[in-house]
Design an enzyme around this catalytic site. Structure first.
Site: not given
Length: 149
Positions: A43-45
């Site tokens: 999700t952060c990517t």
């Protein structure tokens, strides 16, 4: 948590290259600071890549970007290099910056309670005053959320 009308808290942190980033030097341009739980996670990517893909639009709108997580400089460097982000990532292993912004909070996942970073985006004006706080960040459309404000 920092809110609309609050001033950019003073902080210093090391970016992915081990260089010191000082918050006072960020005043003068509109600023987007996005906090994310962990480098190189799915999700952060997606969020960081969405901001990178839309960087020219954000820049055209007058924004400078800065990402912050509790990762080490080495992890930030790996994440930054892997995706060639056009903005700095700050390593905040001590959680000092995270706590100043109020994003280091108690979280619960699958009934387990722990301390972690709440994905949040703060937008500051040229004088360092918080104009918007995006608490429900949608990773796939993070740039649109910033630009629609």
């Amino acid at each position: 948590m920092l809110k609309v009308g609050d001033k950019l808290p003073p902080f210093e942190g090391l970016n992915q290259d081990g260089q010191t980033i000082n918050s006072e030097k960020l005043i003068g341009k509109k600023l987007v600071i996005f906090f994310y739980p962990q480098a190189n996670t799915p999700t952060c990517t997606v969020e960081a890549c969405n901001l990178s893909d839309n960087y020219s639009k954000l820049e055209k709108a007058g924004f400078q970007l800065l990402g912050i997580s509790g990762d080490s400089v080495k992890k930030q460097k790996n994440f930054h290099s892997k995706f060639a982000f056009p903005y700095d990532l700050i390593a905040d292993e001590s959680h000092e910056i995270l706590e100043k912004f109020g994003v280091w909070q108690e979280k619960t996942t699958f009934g387990k309670t722990y301390m972690g970073i709440v994905r949040t985006t703060f937008i500051f004006d040229e004088k360092g005053i918080c104009e918007r706080v995006i608490e429900k960040v949608t990773s796939k459309t993070a740039a649109e959320q910033i630009l629609e404000g």
